[in-house]
Scaffold this motif. Structure first.
Motif, short mmCIF file in Angstrom:
data_model
loop_
_atom_site.label_atom_id
_atom_site.label_comp_id
_atom_site.label_asym_id
_atom_site.label_seq_id
_atom_site.Cartn_x
_atom_site.Cartn_y
_atom_site.Cartn_z
N VAL A 107 70.21 23.84 2.13
CA VAL A 107 71.36 23.82 3.04
C VAL A 107 71.24 24.93 4.09
O VAL A 107 70.90 26.07 3.77
CB VAL A 107 72.67 23.97 2.26
CG1 VAL A 107 73.86 24.13 3.19
CG2 VAL A 107 72.88 22.76 1.35
N TRP A 135 77.72 15.07 2.18
CA TRP A 135 78.75 16.11 2.07
C TRP A 135 78.80 16.74 0.69
O TRP A 135 79.16 17.91 0.56
CB TRP A 135 80.11 15.57 2.49
CG TRP A 135 80.70 14.52 1.62
CD1 TRP A 135 81.43 14.71 0.49
CD2 TRP A 135 80.64 13.10 1.80
NE1 TRP A 135 81.80 13.50 -0.04
CE2 TRP A 135 81.34 12.50 0.74
CE3 TRP A 135 80.06 12.29 2.77
CZ2 TRP A 135 81.46 11.12 0.62
CZ3 TRP A 135 80.18 10.91 2.64
CH2 TRP A 135 80.87 10.35 1.58
N ILE A 138 76.19 19.65 0.58
CA ILE A 138 76.62 20.84 1.33
C ILE A 138 77.90 21.41 0.71
O ILE A 138 78.10 22.63 0.70
CB ILE A 138 76.81 20.47 2.81
CG1 ILE A 138 75.45 20.05 3.38
CG2 ILE A 138 77.39 21.63 3.60
CD1 ILE A 138 75.47 19.57 4.81
N CYS A 239 84.75 20.12 9.55
CA CYS A 239 83.38 20.43 9.10
C CYS A 239 82.49 19.21 9.32
O CYS A 239 82.91 18.07 9.10
CB CYS A 239 83.37 20.79 7.62
SG CYS A 239 84.35 22.26 7.22
N THR A 241 78.71 17.71 8.20
CA THR A 241 77.53 17.84 7.35
C THR A 241 76.52 16.81 7.84
O THR A 241 76.79 15.61 7.81
CB THR A 241 77.89 17.56 5.88
OG1 THR A 241 78.36 16.22 5.75
CG2 THR A 241 78.98 18.52 5.40
N ARG A 243 72.24 15.62 8.22
CA ARG A 243 70.86 15.78 7.78
C ARG A 243 69.94 15.67 9.00
O ARG A 243 69.99 14.68 9.74
CB ARG A 243 70.50 14.68 6.76
CG ARG A 243 69.12 14.83 6.13
CD ARG A 243 68.82 13.73 5.13
NE ARG A 243 68.93 12.41 5.73
CZ ARG A 243 69.89 11.54 5.47
NH1 ARG A 243 70.84 11.83 4.62
NH2 ARG A 243 69.94 10.38 6.07
N TYR A 248 69.65 20.13 5.38
CA TYR A 248 71.05 19.69 5.36
C TYR A 248 71.90 20.76 6.03
O TYR A 248 72.06 21.86 5.48
CB TYR A 248 71.50 19.43 3.92
CG TYR A 248 70.68 18.35 3.26
CD1 TYR A 248 71.10 17.02 3.30
CD2 TYR A 248 69.47 18.65 2.63
CE1 TYR A 248 70.34 16.02 2.72
CE2 TYR A 248 68.70 17.65 2.05
CZ TYR A 248 69.14 16.35 2.09
OH TYR A 248 68.38 15.36 1.52
N HIS A 249 72.39 20.44 7.22
CA HIS A 249 73.13 21.43 8.01
C HIS A 249 74.63 21.23 7.82
O HIS A 249 75.13 20.10 7.91
CB HIS A 249 72.77 21.30 9.49
CG HIS A 249 71.34 21.61 9.80
ND1 HIS A 249 70.95 22.81 10.36
CD2 HIS A 249 70.20 20.91 9.58
CE1 HIS A 249 69.64 22.82 10.50
NE2 HIS A 249 69.15 21.68 10.03
N GLY A 250 75.32 22.34 7.59
CA GLY A 250 76.77 22.30 7.49
C GLY A 250 77.39 23.11 8.61
O GLY A 250 77.20 24.33 8.67
#
Length: 308
Positions: A107, A135, A138, A239, A241, A243, A248-250
């Motif tokens: 993450v 989600w 993350i 938020c 979330t 990919r 995996y970017h939050g």
């Protein structure tokens, strides 16, 4: 007796799905992620070809999100949406096996300082996000960092399926508030203790909704995030979330600028509309990671656009 027998027969598809999930979870734990994703995409391709109704729903969504596109582009996006949804389920099942250290490696957090800034006010925080990306994975990053992190979830049937989902999320540090009669009271209790509650906010599943404009059309969205903000002063933090690049970017915040005038009905509508605009921008980042396979729009897309 007859009623019990009938209920048991009704449960059979649910139990078959449950055992499929448990078996898939075991396989995901043994196979490399790339192989699991590949197998899942193969299954998704079959589902894409066979499920005409869901294919039509997703195709309509793609047309709304990318109205400037062409039929060919919408079709490609629809197919990719099925593939990405399959990847989501693999990531969900991987959560059962991942350690906190492995989650940290997967993450990439952005803007998480907003969590601390909002919690400093002592009124808790609502994390509002669409059905998008992975989600749960993350969410696991958040759950391992923040001890009071909760999510509202449907009570799935049969009961073992719900317990399996809850156990999986518990391993990720996510505590579950079941969607039911006392959901609101429990959410308020968590927020009053300065906890964080995750609410999927782009589809009305239960409870009350308010009409907002979403991708140019009227839809009903849940009032929960806006109502909690207006009544309790709780921060609403959108938020995303997503990919990308194998990670995996939050993305977190900034919090919604909530309007409070004293007219609750008006304030809930206005602030839910604001949240809808933010969610639109999130979804446009990559519409094929928006896992919306149920119809949320009241009308069919403009038929003329389909002739391009």
């Amino acid at each position: 007796m007859a009623e019990d027998r009938e209920r048991s027969w009704d449960d059979i598809p649910g139990y078959l799905k449950y055992y499929f999930f448990r078996g898939s979870c075991a396989m995901v734990g043994m196979l490399p992620a790339r192989v699991s994703h590949g197998v899942a995409v193969g299954i998704a391709e079959v589902a894409y070809r066979l499920s005409r109704r869901k294919r039509a729903v997703v195709y309509g969504n793609m047309r709304r999100v990318r109205p400037e596109g062409s039929r060919r582009e919408w079709k490609v996006m629809t197919r990719r949406s099925f593939h990405n949804y399959a990847r989501y389920w693999v990531d969900f099942l991987r959560c059962y096996h991942l350690s906190p250290e492995e989650v940290d490696r997967l993450v990439v957090p952005h803007g998480t300082e907003w969590f601390d800034r909002c919690l400093e006010k002592g009124k808790g925080a609502v994390l509002a996000l669409p059905h998008y990306g992975s989600w749960d994975l993350i969410g696991g990053w958040v759950g391992h960092k923040y001890p009071s992190f909760w999510a509202v979830a449907e009570v799935l049937k049969p009961r073992p399926m719900y317990e399996f989902h809850t156990e999986l999320r518990r391993r990720m540090g996510i505590r579950i508030i079941p969607l039911g009669e006392n959901t609101v009271e429990k959410v308020i209790e968590v927020l009053l203790q300065n906890g964080m509650v995750c609410l999927l906010s782009d589809r009305l599943i239960a409870g009350s909704g308010v009409e907002v404009e979403f991708f140019g059309e009227k839809v009903l969205m849940p009032i929960g995030p806006a109502l909690l903000a207006v009544k309790l002063g709780t921060a609403v933090i959108p938020c995303l979330t997503i990919r990308k690049d194998g990670r995996y970017h939050g993305y977190v915040g900034p919090p919604l600028e909530v309007e409070v005038t004293g007219d609750t009905r008006r304030d809930v509508q206005v602030n839910t509309q604001k949240l809808a605009r933010v969610l639109e921008d999130f979804i446009r980042e990559d519409p094929t990671q928006w896992h919306m396979f149920q119809p949320i729009f009241r009308s069919e897309p403009d038929a003329a656009a389909d002739k391009r």
